[in-house]
Design an enzyme around this catalytic site. Structure first.
Site, PDB file in Angstrom:
ATOM      1  N   ARG A 112       4.805 -12.652   9.869  1.00 28.33           N
ATOM      2  CA  ARG A 112       5.451 -11.619   9.590  1.00 28.33           C
ATOM      3  C   ARG A 112       6.710 -11.584  10.285  1.00 28.33           C
ATOM      4  NH1 ARG A 112       1.967  -7.624   9.207  1.00 28.33           N
ATOM      5  NH2 ARG A 112       3.457  -5.911   9.654  1.00 28.33           N
ATOM      6  N   GLU A 131       1.110  -1.169   0.160  1.00 33.06           N
ATOM      7  CA  GLU A 131      -0.182   0.015   0.108  1.00 33.06           C
ATOM      8  C   GLU A 131       0.826   1.312  -0.065  1.00 33.06           C
ATOM      9  OE1 GLU A 131      -2.558   0.172   3.235  1.00 33.06           O
ATOM     10  OE2 GLU A 131      -3.625   2.098   2.560  1.00 33.06           O
ATOM     11  N   LYS A 177       4.077   1.142  10.167  1.00 34.34           N
ATOM     12  CA  LYS A 177       4.159   2.059   9.338  1.00 34.34           C
ATOM     13  C   LYS A 177       3.789   3.513  10.216  1.00 34.34           C
ATOM     14  CE  LYS A 177       3.509   0.294   4.687  1.00 34.34           C
ATOM     15  NZ  LYS A 177       2.268   0.069   4.006  1.00 34.34           N
TER      16      LYS A 177
HETATM   17  P1  ATP Z   1       2.533  -2.170   8.078  1.00 30.32           P
HETATM   18  O1  ATP Z   1       1.550  -3.042   9.095  1.00 30.32           O
HETATM   19  O2  ATP Z   1       4.117  -2.049   8.761  1.00 30.32           O
HETATM   20  O3  ATP Z   1       2.022  -0.731   8.133  1.00 30.32           O
HETATM   21  P2  ATP Z   1       1.386  -3.476   6.144  1.00 30.32           P
HETATM   22  O4  ATP Z   1       1.068  -4.733   5.936  1.00 30.32           O
HETATM   23  O5  ATP Z   1       0.191  -2.536   6.106  1.00 30.32           O
HETATM   24  O6  ATP Z   1       2.625  -2.786   6.837  1.00 30.32           O
HETATM   25  P3  ATP Z   1       1.632  -3.314   3.082  1.00 30.32           P
HETATM   26  O7  ATP Z   1       2.191  -2.174   2.156  1.00 30.32           O
HETATM   27  O8  ATP Z   1       0.153  -3.519   2.968  1.00 30.32           O
HETATM   28  O9  ATP Z   1       1.946  -2.910   4.468  1.00 30.32           O
HETATM   29  O10 ATP Z   1       2.507  -4.542   2.849  1.00 30.32           O
HETATM   30  C1  ATP Z   1       2.914  -5.076   1.680  1.00 30.32           C
HETATM   31  C2  ATP Z   1       3.186  -6.557   1.831  1.00 30.32           C
HETATM   32  O11 ATP Z   1       4.389  -6.742   2.658  1.00 30.32           O
HETATM   33  C3  ATP Z   1       2.012  -7.436   2.232  1.00 30.32           C
HETATM   34  O12 ATP Z   1       1.868  -8.571   1.576  1.00 30.32           O
HETATM   35  C4  ATP Z   1       2.258  -7.544   3.802  1.00 30.32           C
HETATM   36  O13 ATP Z   1       1.906  -8.910   4.122  1.00 30.32           O
HETATM   37  C5  ATP Z   1       3.885  -7.683   3.734  1.00 30.32           C
HETATM   38  N1  ATP Z   1       4.420  -7.264   5.049  1.00 30.32           N
HETATM   39  C6  ATP Z   1       4.399  -6.129   5.681  1.00 30.32           C
HETATM   40  N2  ATP Z   1       4.877  -6.193   6.899  1.00 30.32           N
HETATM   41  C7  ATP Z   1       5.666  -7.317   6.694  1.00 30.32           C
HETATM   42  C8  ATP Z   1       6.342  -8.270   7.931  1.00 30.32           C
HETATM   43  N3  ATP Z   1       6.675  -7.258   8.949  1.00 30.32           N
HETATM   44  N4  ATP Z   1       7.040  -9.240   7.562  1.00 30.32           N
HETATM   45  C9  ATP Z   1       6.586  -9.800   6.458  1.00 30.32           C
HETATM   46  N5  ATP Z   1       5.918  -9.276   5.443  1.00 30.32           N
HETATM   47  C10 ATP Z   1       5.314  -7.938   5.725  1.00 30.32           C
HETATM   48 MG    MG Z   2      -1.542  -3.385   4.643  1.00 28.62          MG
END
Ligand code: ATP
Ligand code: MG
Length: 557
Positions: free
Chosen positions: A265, A41, A275
């Site tokens: 994760r 995102e 984030k």
């Molecule tokens: P955050 O919770 O840090 O804001 P998010 O999951 O909302 O992160 P996205 O941009 O939606 O961030 O994530 C893009 C991809 O990266 C998704 O497939 C998500 O599952 C993966 N991802 C995000 N954080 C992690 C993590 N800590 N470990 C592994 N994969 C991750």
């Molecule tokens: Mg997300």
């Protein structure tokens, strides 16, 4: 780190659970090739957790001769921005991966709208006029079923009209939503008539003001996967409860059946990865920006001097787990040392200098020594190091009253100045406060390397010639937080309470002149000290270096 190594090697031979699934799918014919996607995102910069996901998605596709799309999940215009899109693309490329296609969920808004109408026509979706609070209350709890919305039984015609009017901007934000009609008593709360669309009048960074209704994650993600024919849609564990919904939409729409798989994760000690928190650190000036070398963002880690190779190695060592865990920051450091030890050029730099004067050295005489840039390639490129009678050495390399096994410089003791002569400490000069200001030595001309018989002494220390020294600004970077497990901090306390006040100390240092002509483009090793990388804040006359990692594991177990 021996343990990690062994586990890593074992894991390499064994397939991880996603590889097993892929091999079964290829064998059974569920799919004939592998297509994965990385779906960020664009609402912030990528962090090391995303790097894990990138390495996994691109790595799996590569291993099985498949491809990977990058797809921006841009369904929430309120928080998203093109600045983030650009940085995400840069980070993925930097990690060494190439996507087959660059897509945006917003590319599919028209298709998603049509599919929502398909569900309405099938009697599987309805427009709800309840407020957010009413919808929440009506959903029930884990132990009690929800209640049907009074708008649940609207006719197909009415729903189609209202949904079209939602799109046309006839209603205010929050006035109406589109919901899937599933089961208000479903044991999985997410299947109690989940939202599909909400109204939002924010400007979208790609579609501008064309849309004022946006699909929810659950109605967008699986459908986007399906449009692209993603074979393996890999996401983090917290989405496992969403999987039935992912499958429900695909089944009811009768579209290409992408499958979702979840893995743990990545969490890392001594840092935060949400984030929201990273954004707060940036906005409130706790760090210099998203790419502050202390940040767990990919751009921060890059500025810190980590290499793409080291991050990929880290992702491999971490492996693919089915249960959440927190990885020790020292593993990440081990990976960067593993890479830089092999590849980085060596230079001498003194970080905490004290002057060493050679009393039997002819005034004005300068001698030049040569040393390999990389000891792994003794016949490779060399640098020239000027040597003279006034040098800087590390304050810690001298002790007036040393313990028994101290092999560095001490009164009356001998030590080799790396690549050059052996010197003997004859006298120590102090100021009125008792601080050592100068160490006076004599050198042994016969100890010159290559000149006659090699005489060995127990200690070798690094040095820099005062007259030719380049002055550096060095940022000694340490952990951003003082607590290893930032996800389980004491109740009532804020994560910012644990910011490490010593996460960045700035010192002046002196380096041999060849350092500033280094063209390797990666971090260098300051011999006996650690790995350092030139920072973009450098200006002529004030080169700035960030500490990438220590030479050895500094963590106390
Ligand atoms: P955050 O919770 O840090 O804001 P998010 O999951 O909302 O992160 P996205 O941009 O939606 O961030 O994530 C893009 C991809 O990266 C998704 O497939 C998500 O599952 C993966 N991802 C995000 N954080 C992690 C993590 N800590 N470990 C592994 N994969 C991750
Ligand atoms: Mg997300």
């Amino acid at each position: 780190m021996e343990e990690v190594k062994n586990n890593g090697e074992a894991a390499e031979k064994q397939l991880n659970f996603i590889e097993e699934i892929i091999e079964n799918d290829l064998a059974s014919g569920r799919c004939t090739s592998v297509l994965t996607r990385f779906p960020p995102e664009p609402n912030g910069y990528l962090h090391i957790g995303h790097a894990k996901s990138i390495c996994l998605n691109f790595g799996l596709a590569k291993k099985y001769g498949g491809k990977t799309n990058i797809r921006f999940d841009d369904t929430n215009p309120t928080k998203e921005d093109v600045e983030y899109v650009d940085s995400i693309k840069e980070d993925v490329k930097w990690l060494g991966f190439e996507w087959a296609n660059e897509f945006y969920a917003s590319d599919y808004f028209e298709q998603l709208y049509e599919w929502a109408c398909v569900l309405i026509r099938k009697g599987l979706a309805y427009v709800d006029d309840q407020t957010q609070e009413e919808i929440r209350a009506g959903r029930g709890t884990v132990s009690t079923p929800g209640v049907n919305s009074p708008y649940r039984d609207r006719s197909v015609e009415e729903n189609l009209t209202l949904f079209r009017q939602m799109r046309e901007g006839r209603f205010k934000e929050g006035e109406k939503v589109l919901r899937a009609k599933i089961d208000m008593a479903h044991p999985n709360m997410l299947l109690r008539d989940p939202l599909m669309y909400r109204i939002n009048y924010s400007h979208h960074h790609r579609t501008g003001n064309k849309w004022c209704i946006y699909p929810m994650y659950d109605f967008a993600h699986g459908q986007c996967d399906s449009i692209e024919h993603i074979t393996h849609s890999i996401c983090t564990l917290e989405f496992d409860v969403h999987r039935p919904l992912y499958d429900w939409f695909i089944e009811k729409l009768e579209i290409y059946p992408s499958h979702q798989y979840e893995f743990a994760r990545l969490n890392l000690t001594y840092t935060v990865m949400s984030k929201r928190k990273l954004l707060e650190l940036v906005k409130n000036g706790y760090v210099m920006g998203w790419d502050d070398p202390r940040m767990p963002t990919i751009c921060g880690i890059r500025r810190r001097g980590y290499t793409p190779e080291s991050i990929r190695l880290f992702a491999e060592k971490v492996g693919v787990a089915k249960r959440d865990n927190t990885i020790d920051l020292s593993l990440l450091e081990w990976c960067v040392r593993e890479d830089l030890n092999r590849r980085s050029n060596r230079y001498m730099a003194v970080l905490n200098p004290v002057k060493l004067v050679i009393t039997n050295w002819e005034k004005g005489r300068v001698e030049e020594f040569e040393a390999p840039l990389n000891p792994a390639e003794p016949d490779g490129a060399k640098r020239k190091i000027p040597f003279a009678g006034e040098l800087y050495i590390e304050r810690d390399d001298f002790m007036e009253e040393p313990p028994k096994k101290y092999f560095r410089l001490k009164p009356g003791g001998e030590v080799r100045l790396k690549y050059t002569y052996i010197v003997k400490c004859e006298e120590v000069i102090k100021d009125s406060d008792g601080n050592i200001t100068e160490i006076r030595c004599t050198y042994d001309p016969a100890s010159k390397p290559g000149a006659g018989e090699w005489r060995s002494v127990k200690g070798t220390i690094h040095w820099v010639s005062v007259a030719d020294a380049e002055k550096l600004e060095v940022r000694l970077i340490d952990k951003l937080f003082t607590e290893p497990y930032m996800d389980s901090i004491e109740e009532g306390r804020d994560y910012k309470d644990y910011l490490n006040p010593d996460s960045m100390k700035v010192v002046s240092a002196y380096a041999e002149p060849a350092l500033l002509k280094d063209e390797s483009g990666i971090a260098v090793q300051f011999e006996r000290v650690g790995y350092f990388v030139k920072d973009r804040d450098s200006v002529p006359g004030n080169p700035v270096f960030n500490k990438t990692a220590a030479l050895k594991d500094t963590f106390k177990k």
